[in-house]
Write a protein that holds these residues in place. Structure first.
Motif, PDB file in Angstrom:
ATOM      1  N   LYS A 180      -7.772  -2.715   3.798  1.00 35.49           N
ATOM      2  CA  LYS A 180      -6.843  -3.602   3.092  1.00 35.49           C
ATOM      3  C   LYS A 180      -7.303  -3.910   1.669  1.00 35.49           C
ATOM      4  CE  LYS A 180      -4.472  -6.025   6.744  1.00 35.49           C
ATOM      5  NZ  LYS A 180      -4.235  -7.293   7.409  1.00 35.49           N
TER       6      LYS A 180
ATOM      7  N   ASN B 246       0.147  -5.614  -4.845  1.00 37.83           N
ATOM      8  CA  ASN B 246      -0.503  -6.577  -3.957  1.00 37.83           C
ATOM      9  C   ASN B 246      -1.210  -5.794  -2.859  1.00 37.83           C
ATOM     10  OD1 ASN B 246       0.359  -8.891  -5.282  1.00 37.83           O
ATOM     11  ND2 ASN B 246       2.239  -9.026  -4.097  1.00 37.83           N
TER      12      ASN B 246
ATOM     13  N   HIS C  97       7.593  -5.607   0.803  1.00 39.85           N
ATOM     14  CA  HIS C  97       8.247  -4.347   0.463  1.00 39.85           C
ATOM     15  C   HIS C  97       8.299  -3.336   1.606  1.00 39.85           C
ATOM     16  CE1 HIS C  97       7.217  -5.830  -3.657  1.00 39.85           C
ATOM     17  NE2 HIS C  97       8.499  -5.548  -3.769  1.00 39.85           N
ATOM     18  N   VAL C  98       7.946  -3.729   2.817  1.00 41.85           N
ATOM     19  CA  VAL C  98       7.938  -2.774   3.929  1.00 41.85           C
ATOM     20  C   VAL C  98       9.339  -2.231   4.202  1.00 41.85           C
ATOM     21  CG1 VAL C  98       8.139  -4.471   5.802  1.00 41.85           C
ATOM     22  CG2 VAL C  98       6.980  -2.294   6.205  1.00 41.85           C
TER      23      VAL C  98
ATOM     24  N   CYS D  35      -0.148  -2.063  -2.543  1.00 42.98           N
ATOM     25  CA  CYS D  35       1.263  -1.765  -2.328  1.00 42.98           C
ATOM     26  C   CYS D  35       1.745  -0.873  -3.466  1.00 42.98           C
ATOM     27  CB  CYS D  35       2.062  -3.066  -2.298  1.00 42.98           C
ATOM     28  SG  CYS D  35       3.848  -2.847  -2.218  1.00 42.98           S
ATOM     29  N   GLU D  36       2.527   0.141  -3.129  1.00 46.22           N
ATOM     30  CA  GLU D  36       3.014   1.068  -4.152  1.00 46.22           C
ATOM     31  C   GLU D  36       4.150   0.488  -4.982  1.00 46.22           C
ATOM     32  OE1 GLU D  36       3.598   5.057  -2.766  1.00 46.22           O
ATOM     33  OE2 GLU D  36       1.848   4.928  -1.469  1.00 46.22           O
ATOM     34  N   TYR D  37       4.657  -0.681  -4.595  1.00 44.60           N
ATOM     35  CA  TYR D  37       5.770  -1.298  -5.318  1.00 44.60           C
ATOM     36  C   TYR D  37       5.343  -2.471  -6.195  1.00 44.60           C
ATOM     37  CZ  TYR D  37       8.410   1.547  -2.078  1.00 44.60           C
ATOM     38  OH  TYR D  37       8.891   2.605  -1.357  1.00 44.60           O
TER      39      TYR D  37
ATOM     40  N   ALA E 169      -1.932  -3.923   0.363  1.00 44.01           N
ATOM     41  CA  ALA E 169      -1.030  -3.301   1.335  1.00 44.01           C
ATOM     42  C   ALA E 169      -1.378  -3.769   2.741  1.00 44.01           C
ATOM     43  CB  ALA E 169      -1.120  -1.786   1.247  1.00 44.01           C
TER      44      ALA E 169
ATOM     45  N   TYR F 240       2.202   3.112   1.136  1.00 41.67           N
ATOM     46  CA  TYR F 240       1.515   1.870   1.457  1.00 41.67           C
ATOM     47  C   TYR F 240       2.346   0.715   0.914  1.00 41.67           C
ATOM     48  CZ  TYR F 240      -2.501   4.753   2.558  1.00 41.67           C
ATOM     49  OH  TYR F 240      -3.335   5.689   3.117  1.00 41.67           O
ATOM     50  N   SER F 241       2.525  -0.332   1.735  1.00 44.89           N
ATOM     51  CA  SER F 241       3.347  -1.445   1.276  1.00 44.89           C
ATOM     52  C   SER F 241       2.826  -2.779   1.787  1.00 44.89           C
ATOM     53  CB  SER F 241       4.803  -1.268   1.715  1.00 44.89           C
ATOM     54  OG  SER F 241       4.914  -1.463   3.102  1.00 44.89           O
ATOM     55  N   CYS F 242       3.186  -3.827   1.048  1.00 47.50           N
ATOM     56  CA  CYS F 242       2.881  -5.188   1.467  1.00 47.50           C
ATOM     57  C   CYS F 242       3.997  -5.662   2.403  1.00 47.50           C
ATOM     58  CB  CYS F 242       2.772  -6.101   0.250  1.00 47.50           C
ATOM     59  SG  CYS F 242       4.317  -6.275  -0.674  1.00 47.50           S
ATOM     60  N   GLU F 243       3.868  -6.864   2.917  1.00 48.20           N
ATOM     61  CA  GLU F 243       4.869  -7.425   3.830  1.00 48.20           C
ATOM     62  C   GLU F 243       6.240  -7.504   3.166  1.00 48.20           C
ATOM     63  OE1 GLU F 243       6.109  -8.741   7.392  1.00 48.20           O
ATOM     64  OE2 GLU F 243       3.957  -8.650   7.048  1.00 48.20           O
TER      65      GLU F 243
END
Length: 53
Positions: free
Chosen positions: A34, A44, A8-9, A39-41, A46, A3-6
């Motif tokens: 949502k 924030n 870190h995609v 986000c896994e990074y 995802a 799962y990632s945010c914009e």
């Protein structure tokens, strides 16, 4: 599945390509999920799910 945010995609896509040596599937997360998915990074909310199948 990542799962990632914009932001870190691109990192998530690179990770899946490196690990599975295949082009990943990119899916947008539904509005319902949502709020509960981070986000896994950076933790924030995802926006995308990057998977190998």
């Amino acid at each position: 599945m990542i799962y990632s945010c914009e932001e870190h995609v691109d990192v998530a896509i690179d990770t899946v390509v490196d690990e599975y040596e295949t082009f990943p599937q990119l899916s947008k997360i539904s509005e319902d999920n949502k709020l509960s998915t981070a986000c896994e990074y950076c933790q924030n909310p995802a926006i995308y799910m990057v998977a190998n199948e």
